[in-house]
Design a protein around this motif. Structure first.
Motif, PDB file in Angstrom:
ATOM      1  N   LEU A 147      34.208  48.962  38.319  1.00  0.00           N
ATOM      2  CA  LEU A 147      34.416  49.673  38.806  1.00  0.00           C
ATOM      3  C   LEU A 147      35.679  50.130  38.029  1.00  0.00           C
ATOM      4  O   LEU A 147      36.252  49.434  37.395  1.00  0.00           O
ATOM      5  N   LYS A 148      35.802  51.444  37.829  1.00  0.00           N
ATOM      6  CA  LYS A 148      36.030  51.964  36.978  1.00  0.00           C
ATOM      7  C   LYS A 148      37.440  53.051  37.877  1.00  0.00           C
ATOM      8  O   LYS A 148      37.324  53.947  36.970  1.00  0.00           O
ATOM      9  N   SER A 149      38.288  52.101  38.217  1.00  0.00           N
ATOM     10  CA  SER A 149      39.284  52.283  38.421  1.00  0.00           C
ATOM     11  C   SER A 149      40.639  51.345  38.714  1.00  0.00           C
ATOM     12  O   SER A 149      39.901  50.203  38.703  1.00  0.00           O
ATOM     13  N   THR A 150      42.375  51.865  38.418  1.00  0.00           N
ATOM     14  CA  THR A 150      43.333  50.634  39.252  1.00  0.00           C
ATOM     15  C   THR A 150      43.766  50.683  40.149  1.00  0.00           C
ATOM     16  O   THR A 150      44.831  49.818  40.634  1.00  0.00           O
ATOM     17  N   LYS A 151      43.105  51.310  41.469  1.00  0.00           N
ATOM     18  CA  LYS A 151      43.292  51.512  42.647  1.00  0.00           C
ATOM     19  C   LYS A 151      43.181  50.378  43.425  1.00  0.00           C
ATOM     20  O   LYS A 151      41.559  50.261  42.991  1.00  0.00           O
ATOM     21  N   PRO A 152      43.923  50.052  43.922  1.00  0.00           N
ATOM     22  CA  PRO A 152      43.338  48.707  44.832  1.00  0.00           C
ATOM     23  C   PRO A 152      42.178  48.789  45.625  1.00  0.00           C
ATOM     24  O   PRO A 152      41.981  49.567  46.164  1.00  0.00           O
ATOM     25  N   VAL A 153      41.445  47.432  45.534  1.00  0.00           N
ATOM     26  CA  VAL A 153      39.837  47.404  45.945  1.00  0.00           C
ATOM     27  C   VAL A 153      40.240  45.528  46.563  1.00  0.00           C
ATOM     28  O   VAL A 153      39.866  44.922  46.434  1.00  0.00           O
ATOM     29  N   VAL A 154      39.909  46.101  47.536  1.00  0.00           N
ATOM     30  CA  VAL A 154      40.113  44.312  48.706  1.00  0.00           C
ATOM     31  C   VAL A 154      39.399  43.834  49.421  1.00  0.00           C
ATOM     32  O   VAL A 154      38.519  45.015  50.307  1.00  0.00           O
ATOM     33  N   VAL A 155      38.887  43.246  49.783  1.00  0.00           N
ATOM     34  CA  VAL A 155      37.523  42.645  49.854  1.00  0.00           C
ATOM     35  C   VAL A 155      38.268  41.880  51.479  1.00  0.00           C
ATOM     36  O   VAL A 155      38.534  40.577  50.771  1.00  0.00           O
ATOM     37  N   VAL A 156      38.025  41.878  52.495  1.00  0.00           N
ATOM     38  CA  VAL A 156      38.161  40.377  53.528  1.00  0.00           C
ATOM     39  C   VAL A 156      37.061  40.446  54.443  1.00  0.00           C
ATOM     40  O   VAL A 156      36.980  41.157  54.700  1.00  0.00           O
ATOM     41  N   GLY A 157      37.268  39.315  55.049  1.00  0.00           N
ATOM     42  CA  GLY A 157      35.624  38.989  56.181  1.00  0.00           C
ATOM     43  C   GLY A 157      36.381  38.059  57.324  1.00  0.00           C
ATOM     44  O   GLY A 157      38.130  38.211  57.305  1.00  0.00           O
ATOM     45  N   SER A 158      36.224  37.584  57.525  1.00  0.00           N
ATOM     46  CA  SER A 158      36.608  36.490  58.504  1.00  0.00           C
ATOM     47  C   SER A 158      35.605  35.544  58.560  1.00  0.00           C
ATOM     48  O   SER A 158      34.721  35.193  58.911  1.00  0.00           O
ATOM     49  N   MET A 159      36.378  34.182  59.057  1.00  0.00           N
ATOM     50  CA  MET A 159      35.718  32.960  59.828  1.00  0.00           C
ATOM     51  C   MET A 159      34.933  32.896  60.859  1.00  0.00           C
ATOM     52  O   MET A 159      34.300  32.287  61.567  1.00  0.00           O
ATOM     53  N   ARG A 160      36.157  34.282  62.245  1.00  0.00           N
ATOM     54  CA  ARG A 160      35.401  33.276  63.604  1.00  0.00           C
ATOM     55  C   ARG A 160      35.346  34.717  63.885  1.00  0.00           C
ATOM     56  O   ARG A 160      36.155  35.974  63.376  1.00  0.00           O
ATOM     57  N   PRO A 161      35.021  35.110  64.806  1.00  0.00           N
ATOM     58  CA  PRO A 161      34.893  36.688  65.372  1.00  0.00           C
ATOM     59  C   PRO A 161      35.619  36.903  66.165  1.00  0.00           C
ATOM     60  O   PRO A 161      37.039  36.046  67.007  1.00  0.00           O
TER      61      PRO A 161
END
Length: 369
Positions: A147-161
């Motif tokens: 990615l060519k940007s300084t803007k924040p990119v955050v990847v998130v998940g969970s281990m439980r539904p």
């Protein structure tokens, strides 16, 4: 006797009803001016849904590991966390609805290009990606490099539904929005947020099949989210995003790179299959320090003689693979990873091959990234 689908539908119905009730209750509460800044003052965050456990539902509240992933739309996932509206102006966008084990190169490129488009928009200040945990680290590493940007990119998940007792997805999503909306996250590359921790996409890896603290970095997290505050204690040291030579907008396809896992009494079957399939490189996930058994050495020499790169990595999960240590890499013209695990070495090698096919240059770039 009710069918499994009936149980699942019941669980989903309970989950969605709880989400709506919780949202209604939150709307009735009067937040303070400090907790709820004006719409003009809040950053604009796009939350992209790709599926995974964070969008999953189980048949009952005690199903924490047995459930159906990727069934709850991203807008419903967001609705379950009304507090994010106090942090940012958020909107959802569903790009996939899959378990992350089903990510492939095509989907990886599609996601990356869409994130790149959003980051170019003046009315977007950051992006959060909800993602299954199985391949979350691979996607995060890919975005961190392209990615060519300084803007924040955050990847998130969970281990439980979201239907489970002790579900972690709602708080993880809240924390991810807090990070994406923060000034502290600007220019830090793609980040991964789970379990109150902030990790760089380069280092983080999944280490456990069911525990909520599964995501770890060998050098520790960059920081934490505590009571809605971003606290950073270290910074990414390796090149990322605007500092790299990889540009998602210029990549049309990724070369085929695959991983062969080493073990006692392994055969050459996997290597022969990959060669037949036309791969450009094979990651050898060796034992120990990327070791190669005496009966596989001639196989890998043969693979390299066909113009296919051989990259020695380690199946141990951490540590640096030493060049010319376990094997005479210079003599065989093999490559070694730095500290990348096999799955991340696959991502990096595929990107490197879009830039060069020279083995000496490839080795330098492995040490660089």
């Amino acid at each position: 006797m009710r069918s499994a689908l009936g149980h699942w539908n019941t669980g989903l119905g309970v989950y969605l009803a709880a989400c709506l009730a919780f949202a209604a209750h939150a709307q009735e509460a009067k937040p303070s001016a400090e907790a709820k800044p004006s719409a003009e003052a809040k950053p604009n965050i796009v939350i992209i849904g790709t599926g995974g456990t964070i969008a999953g539902a189980g048949a009952s509240s005690v199903n924490t590991a047995a459930y159906q992933a990727a069934v709850v739309p991203v807008d419903k996932v967001i609705a379950a966390v009304p507090e994010v509206k106090n942090i940012a102006n958020v909107r959802g966008e569903q790009i996939f609805q899959i378990g992350s084990e089903s990510f492939n190169n095509q989907r990886l490129l599609q996601l990356g290009k869409r994130v790149s488009e959003l980051l170019k928009q003046k009315d977007v200040d950051g992006v959060v990606i909800t993602h299954g945990t199985d391949t979350l680290e691979e996607t995060a590493y890919f975005l961190n490099l392209t990615l060519k940007s300084t803007k924040p990119v955050v990847v998130v998940g969970s281990m439980r539904p979201g239907t489970a007792l002790g579900a972690d997805g709602a708080l993880n999503l809240y924390a991810a929005v807090v990070v994406a909306a923060s000034k502290e996250a600007v220019g830090k590359g793609t980040l991964v947020v789970l379990n109150d921790e902030i990790h760089t996409g380069r280092d983080v890896t999944k280490t456990n099949t069911f525990k909520t603290e599964t995501f770890r970095s060998p050098y520790g997290p960059l920081g934490y989210i505590v009571e809605g505050r971003v606290l950073l204690y270290r910074l990414p040291a390796r090149p990322h995003t605007v500092q790299t030579e990889f540009d998602i907008d210029q990549i049309k396809a990724l070369p085929e790179v695959h991983v062969a896992y080493a073990y006692g009494d392994m055969s050459r079957t996997a290597y022969d299959g990959f060669v037949k399939a036309g791969v450009k490189a094979i990651i050898h996930a060796g034992t120990g320090n990327g070791s190669v058994s005496e009966f596989i050495v001639p196989v890998l020499k043969e693979v390299r003689s066909k113009g296919i790169h051989v990259v020695r990595a380690s199946r141990t999960g951490s540590g640096v693979v030493i060049r010319n240590g376990e094997q005479p890499d210079d003599k065989y013209d093999w490559l070694v990873v730095d500290d990348q695990n096999p799955q991340k070495a696959r991502i990096l090698m595929a990107l490197l091959l879009t830039r060069t096919n020279d083995s000496k240059e490839l080795q330098k770039l492995f040490w660089k990234y």
